[in-house]
Design a protein around this motif. Structure first.
Motif, PDB file in Angstrom:
ATOM      1  N   PHE A 156      73.583  78.001 -12.465  1.00 43.82           N
ATOM      2  CA  PHE A 156      73.101  77.391 -11.391  1.00 43.82           C
ATOM      3  C   PHE A 156      73.130  76.909  -9.915  1.00 43.82           C
ATOM      4  O   PHE A 156      72.338  77.039  -9.375  1.00 43.82           O
ATOM      5  CB  PHE A 156      71.943  75.508 -12.034  1.00 43.82           C
ATOM      6  CG  PHE A 156      70.986  75.280 -11.105  1.00 43.82           C
ATOM      7  CD1 PHE A 156      69.477  75.851 -11.157  1.00 43.82           C
ATOM      8  CD2 PHE A 156      71.183  74.281 -10.549  1.00 43.82           C
ATOM      9  CE1 PHE A 156      68.128  75.515 -10.376  1.00 43.82           C
ATOM     10  CE2 PHE A 156      69.681  73.297  -9.597  1.00 43.82           C
ATOM     11  CZ  PHE A 156      68.497  74.721  -9.921  1.00 43.82           C
ATOM     12  N   SER A 157      74.493  76.288 -10.305  1.00 43.59           N
ATOM     13  CA  SER A 157      75.029  76.096  -8.210  1.00 43.59           C
ATOM     14  C   SER A 157      75.180  77.690  -8.179  1.00 43.59           C
ATOM     15  O   SER A 157      74.812  77.552  -6.801  1.00 43.59           O
ATOM     16  CB  SER A 157      76.228  75.035  -8.552  1.00 43.59           C
ATOM     17  OG  SER A 157      75.728  73.809  -9.691  1.00 43.59           O
ATOM     18  N   PHE A 158      75.391  78.462  -8.831  1.00 44.75           N
ATOM     19  CA  PHE A 158      75.416  79.801  -7.751  1.00 44.75           C
ATOM     20  C   PHE A 158      74.555  79.711  -7.297  1.00 44.75           C
ATOM     21  O   PHE A 158      74.939  80.329  -5.960  1.00 44.75           O
ATOM     22  CB  PHE A 158      76.225  80.147  -8.776  1.00 44.75           C
ATOM     23  CG  PHE A 158      76.780  82.059  -7.840  1.00 44.75           C
ATOM     24  CD1 PHE A 158      77.597  82.019  -6.974  1.00 44.75           C
ATOM     25  CD2 PHE A 158      75.782  82.271  -8.635  1.00 44.75           C
ATOM     26  CE1 PHE A 158      78.018  82.636  -6.302  1.00 44.75           C
ATOM     27  CE2 PHE A 158      76.537  84.233  -8.094  1.00 44.75           C
ATOM     28  CZ  PHE A 158      77.078  84.205  -6.623  1.00 44.75           C
ATOM     29  N   VAL A 159      73.875  79.826  -8.096  1.00 42.98           N
ATOM     30  CA  VAL A 159      72.017  80.289  -7.911  1.00 42.98           C
ATOM     31  C   VAL A 159      71.775  79.570  -6.216  1.00 42.98           C
ATOM     32  O   VAL A 159      71.470  80.098  -5.477  1.00 42.98           O
ATOM     33  CB  VAL A 159      71.098  79.783  -8.889  1.00 42.98           C
ATOM     34  CG1 VAL A 159      69.144  80.746  -8.890  1.00 42.98           C
ATOM     35  CG2 VAL A 159      71.034  81.035 -10.084  1.00 42.98           C
ATOM     36  N   CYS A 160      71.858  78.137  -6.464  1.00 43.51           N
ATOM     37  CA  CYS A 160      71.733  77.012  -4.810  1.00 43.51           C
ATOM     38  C   CYS A 160      72.337  78.047  -4.047  1.00 43.51           C
ATOM     39  O   CYS A 160      71.677  77.944  -3.112  1.00 43.51           O
ATOM     40  CB  CYS A 160      71.746  76.037  -5.522  1.00 43.51           C
ATOM     41  SG  CYS A 160      70.855  75.252  -7.017  1.00 43.51           S
ATOM     42  N   ALA A 161      73.570  78.202  -4.089  1.00 47.84           N
ATOM     43  CA  ALA A 161      74.416  79.274  -3.644  1.00 47.84           C
ATOM     44  C   ALA A 161      74.408  80.418  -2.489  1.00 47.84           C
ATOM     45  O   ALA A 161      73.692  80.421  -1.465  1.00 47.84           O
ATOM     46  CB  ALA A 161      75.723  79.483  -3.845  1.00 47.84           C
ATOM     47  N   VAL A 162      72.773  81.136  -3.438  1.00 49.82           N
ATOM     48  CA  VAL A 162      72.683  82.159  -2.566  1.00 49.82           C
ATOM     49  C   VAL A 162      71.785  81.762  -2.399  1.00 49.82           C
ATOM     50  O   VAL A 162      71.337  82.710  -1.088  1.00 49.82           O
ATOM     51  CB  VAL A 162      72.462  83.222  -4.057  1.00 49.82           C
ATOM     52  CG1 VAL A 162      71.440  84.885  -3.761  1.00 49.82           C
ATOM     53  CG2 VAL A 162      72.852  83.305  -4.789  1.00 49.82           C
ATOM     54  N   VAL A 163      71.057  81.302  -2.444  1.00 44.69           N
ATOM     55  CA  VAL A 163      69.579  80.976  -2.110  1.00 44.69           C
ATOM     56  C   VAL A 163      70.156  80.451  -0.112  1.00 44.69           C
ATOM     57  O   VAL A 163      69.865  80.614   0.474  1.00 44.69           O
ATOM     58  CB  VAL A 163      68.786  79.462  -2.691  1.00 44.69           C
ATOM     59  CG1 VAL A 163      67.828  78.959  -1.583  1.00 44.69           C
ATOM     60  CG2 VAL A 163      68.336  79.859  -4.025  1.00 44.69           C
ATOM     61  N   GLY A 164      70.392  79.749  -0.657  1.00 53.61           N
ATOM     62  CA  GLY A 164      71.485  78.974   1.011  1.00 53.61           C
ATOM     63  C   GLY A 164      71.566  79.956   2.089  1.00 53.61           C
ATOM     64  O   GLY A 164      71.381  80.207   3.104  1.00 53.61           O
ATOM     65  N   SER A 165      72.863  80.700   1.088  1.00 58.73           N
ATOM     66  CA  SER A 165      73.104  81.825   1.805  1.00 58.73           C
ATOM     67  C   SER A 165      72.051  83.075   2.213  1.00 58.73           C
ATOM     68  O   SER A 165      72.194  83.516   3.226  1.00 58.73           O
ATOM     69  CB  SER A 165      74.072  83.080   1.184  1.00 58.73           C
ATOM     70  OG  SER A 165      74.711  84.319   1.940  1.00 58.73           O
ATOM     71  N   MET A 166      71.258  83.236   1.430  1.00 62.12           N
ATOM     72  CA  MET A 166      69.534  84.278   1.715  1.00 62.12           C
ATOM     73  C   MET A 166      69.321  83.129   3.196  1.00 62.12           C
ATOM     74  O   MET A 166      69.080  84.017   3.665  1.00 62.12           O
ATOM     75  CB  MET A 166      69.330  83.911   0.742  1.00 62.12           C
ATOM     76  CG  MET A 166      70.136  85.235  -0.405  1.00 62.12           C
ATOM     77  SD  MET A 166      68.347  85.167  -1.810  1.00 62.12           S
ATOM     78  CE  MET A 166      66.676  86.572  -0.836  1.00 62.12           C
ATOM     79  N   VAL A 167      68.512  82.446   3.289  1.00 67.58           N
ATOM     80  CA  VAL A 167      68.093  81.788   4.653  1.00 67.58           C
ATOM     81  C   VAL A 167      69.483  81.584   5.680  1.00 67.58           C
ATOM     82  O   VAL A 167      68.726  81.739   6.727  1.00 67.58           O
ATOM     83  CB  VAL A 167      67.800  80.146   3.974  1.00 67.58           C
ATOM     84  CG1 VAL A 167      66.996  79.194   4.722  1.00 67.58           C
ATOM     85  CG2 VAL A 167      66.502  80.156   2.761  1.00 67.58           C
ATOM     86  N   VAL A 168      70.273  81.187   5.195  1.00 73.18           N
ATOM     87  CA  VAL A 168      71.497  81.028   6.307  1.00 73.18           C
ATOM     88  C   VAL A 168      71.445  82.453   7.466  1.00 73.18           C
ATOM     89  O   VAL A 168      71.569  82.703   8.733  1.00 73.18           O
ATOM     90  CB  VAL A 168      72.274  80.684   6.624  1.00 73.18           C
ATOM     91  CG1 VAL A 168      72.515  78.444   6.234  1.00 73.18           C
ATOM     92  CG2 VAL A 168      73.068  81.166   5.319  1.00 73.18           C
ATOM     93  N   ASN A 169      71.691  83.448   6.105  1.00 77.58           N
ATOM     94  CA  ASN A 169      71.632  84.770   7.059  1.00 77.58           C
ATOM     95  C   ASN A 169      70.970  85.862   8.148  1.00 77.58           C
ATOM     96  O   ASN A 169      70.038  86.091   8.518  1.00 77.58           O
ATOM     97  CB  ASN A 169      71.993  85.700   5.749  1.00 77.58           C
ATOM     98  CG  ASN A 169      73.492  85.605   5.472  1.00 77.58           C
ATOM     99  OD1 ASN A 169      74.243  86.674   6.462  1.00 77.58           O
ATOM    100  ND2 ASN A 169      73.716  85.323   4.896  1.00 77.58           N
ATOM    101  N   PHE A 170      68.988  84.781   8.155  1.00 74.54           N
ATOM    102  CA  PHE A 170      68.321  84.932   8.925  1.00 74.54           C
ATOM    103  C   PHE A 170      68.587  84.551  10.201  1.00 74.54           C
ATOM    104  O   PHE A 170      67.712  84.774  10.898  1.00 74.54           O
ATOM    105  CB  PHE A 170      66.784  83.972   8.587  1.00 74.54           C
ATOM    106  CG  PHE A 170      65.995  84.733   7.664  1.00 74.54           C
ATOM    107  CD1 PHE A 170      65.686  85.767   7.480  1.00 74.54           C
ATOM    108  CD2 PHE A 170      66.020  84.645   6.167  1.00 74.54           C
ATOM    109  CE1 PHE A 170      64.382  86.334   6.922  1.00 74.54           C
ATOM    110  CE2 PHE A 170      65.153  85.068   5.072  1.00 74.54           C
ATOM    111  CZ  PHE A 170      64.607  86.522   5.439  1.00 74.54           C
TER     112      PHE A 170
END
Length: 478
Positions: A393-407
């Motif tokens: 689940f922590s990696f899922v949250c890291a994926v979400v964070g990466s998707m947002v900051v790459n905007f």
């Protein structure tokens, strides 16, 4: 940090150590190479000093370590059989597609820029592409190499030390600037070498969201202390990075955690939104509201690693990226061509991918995110240990964070930002594969036992039938 006056010798020490690590990875244990590279990613500025030494092959020391690990797989084939089996990586074909299409994009970009493959521009583009491809290579090496639990613990221990050093270095540099009100020249870039504070903050968003989730789900007391220390350091760095994209990414990640794990967490988040101007430092309030106390205006241009970034007028850059895409919608203009043509960075990884690699490149990019998200989610739901479910689940949250900051910029193609992300993804997939293989073996064992039981029962039934026939014929024989 020890103030012994030895800082000048550290790059030379790393330079020499890298060759020792490469040979060790080749002849003895490939895991050493992954630990070496991963340790220096958060404090990349130290490694960068070694890479820029005026010594033979200094710029190639990371490549030597990677080559040592790759060739070590052949030399250490006997030892590989003693490691836990994981099977083929579920992402191997996607990674091959990703690498292959990126290479095609580089070649097409060379034609777009004039077709001179030996020019300085294309040589630099090739170097950038090679460095970009290290991140998927780290995934493959980690997946097939770092299979024993003791090496994973060693990796996380080294990363803990590296993260602490990274945050302490930021704090030490930060205290030399005035931060009562926001001023652009007082921003601290962090420990990523030629990358600026926005990239440093994006890295902290991805990692801190991971750590927040681990803190919430992992009940081990001493590990939670470690998570807490890193979370405090990460939030401090995010806060004083003055990166509005990082603020958005971190907030989005926290909301995601609250929605999925416990909606009660939405209450403190909502209360914070009501009083945030009172809670956060005034310099951060200035930054969020877009106020520049000094110079009484907005900053227009900053330079990062020789690349100009548009800060106040990025919408114009986005329009230019969309215009280039509309003229080349399928495959784009080629890897790293937008900067060569315009002199600007898109300040948005999605638009950069769209303009340079077209619809095909963007789809591959989005599928990489989708597959990473599903890998974490699968371990979260199907892990055979609480710690592994927390890790998923922590990696899922890291994926979400990466998707947002790459905007808000390119937080994807740089090794120092994406290296640990791809290593973590490999470990998540590795655990998923291990669990699937163990369940498959267990299923086969149970099926074998069931067939054996059926066979025994069938033999007993047949014997009973034969016995009944024998008893019926007995009077006739008498």
């Amino acid at each position: 940090m020890l103030r012994l006056g030895l800082s000048q010798y550290i790059p030379y020490t790393i330079y020499g150590l890298s060759f020792v690590v490469a040979l060790t990875a080749f002849f003895y244990r490939r895991e050493i190479g992954i630990l070496f590279i991963a340790f220096f990613l958060p404090v990349y500025v130290v490694l960068h000093k070694a890479l820029t030494l005026d010594l033979p092959f200094a710029n190639d020391i990371v490549d030597f370590v990677l080559i040592g690990m790759i060739l070590g797989g052949l030399v250490q084939s006997g030892r590989e059989d003693q490691k836990p089996a994981v099977g083929q990586s579920p992402q191997i074909w996607l990674i091959i597609l990703f690498v292959g299409y990126s290479l095609i994009s580089y070649l097409s970009g060379s034609f777009y820029l004039g077709g001179d493959f030996m020019s300085d521009v294309n040589y630099q583009r090739l170097a950038d592409w090679k460095n970009y491809m290290i991140v998927p290579l780290l995934y493959i090496l980690t997946y097939y190499t770092l299979r024993e639990r003791k090496w994973k613990y060693a990796l996380f221990l080294l990363l803990f030390v590296s993260f602490i050093a990274m945050d302490l270095k930021f704090k030490e540099t930060f205290r030399w600037f005035q931060h009562t009100r926001y001023a652009h020249e007082n921003r601290v870039d962090g420990t990523f070498g030629f990358l600026n504070g926005n990239a440093f903050a994006a890295f902290h968003v991805i990692c801190t969201l991971f750590l927040v989730s681990m803190f919430l789900m992992d009940r081990h007391f001493r590990r939670r202390i470690a998570y807490g220390l890193l979370i405090v350091g990460g939030v401090f760095c995010i806060l004083y990075s003055y990166s509005r994209g990082a603020y958005v990414g971190f907030a989005a990640g926290l909301v995601f955690i609250a929605l999925v794990r416990s909606r009660k967490l939405l209450i403190p988040l909502f209360l914070f939104l009501l009083v945030w101007k009172v809670v956060v430092p005034s310099s951060v309030v200035d930054r969020i509201e877009g106020t520049f106390v000094e110079n009484d205006g907005r900053a227009g241009v900053i330079s990062v690693g020789g690349t100009n970034l548009e800060t106040a007028y990025r919408s114009e850059i986005w329009k230019e990226a969309l215009s280039i895409f509309s003229a080349n919608p399928v495959m784009g203009t080629g890897f790293r061509t937008f900067y060569e043509k315009t002199g600007w960075d898109t300040h948005n990884q999605y638009l950069k991918t769209l303009s340079e690699q077209g619809v095909i490149g963007l789809l591959i990019y989005l599928v990489l995110y989708q597959r990473a998200f599903m890998s974490g989610w699968r371990l979260y739901k199907g892990g055979d240990e609480d710690l592994l479910r927390a890790f998923g689940f922590s990696f899922v949250c890291a994926v979400v964070g990466s998707m947002v900051v790459n905007f808000f910029g390119d937080r994807w193609t740089y090794l120092q930002i994406g290296g640990i992300y791809w290593i973590a993804w490999a470990l998540v997939d590795q655990e998923n594969s291990r669990i699937a293989l163990e369940r498959q073996v267990e299923g086969s064992r149970l099926e074998g036992e069931a067939m054996e039981t059926i066979g025994v029962e069938g033999s007993v039934a047949e014997a009973r039938v034969q016995g009944s026939k024998g008893s019926s014929e007995l009077p006739q024989n008498i």
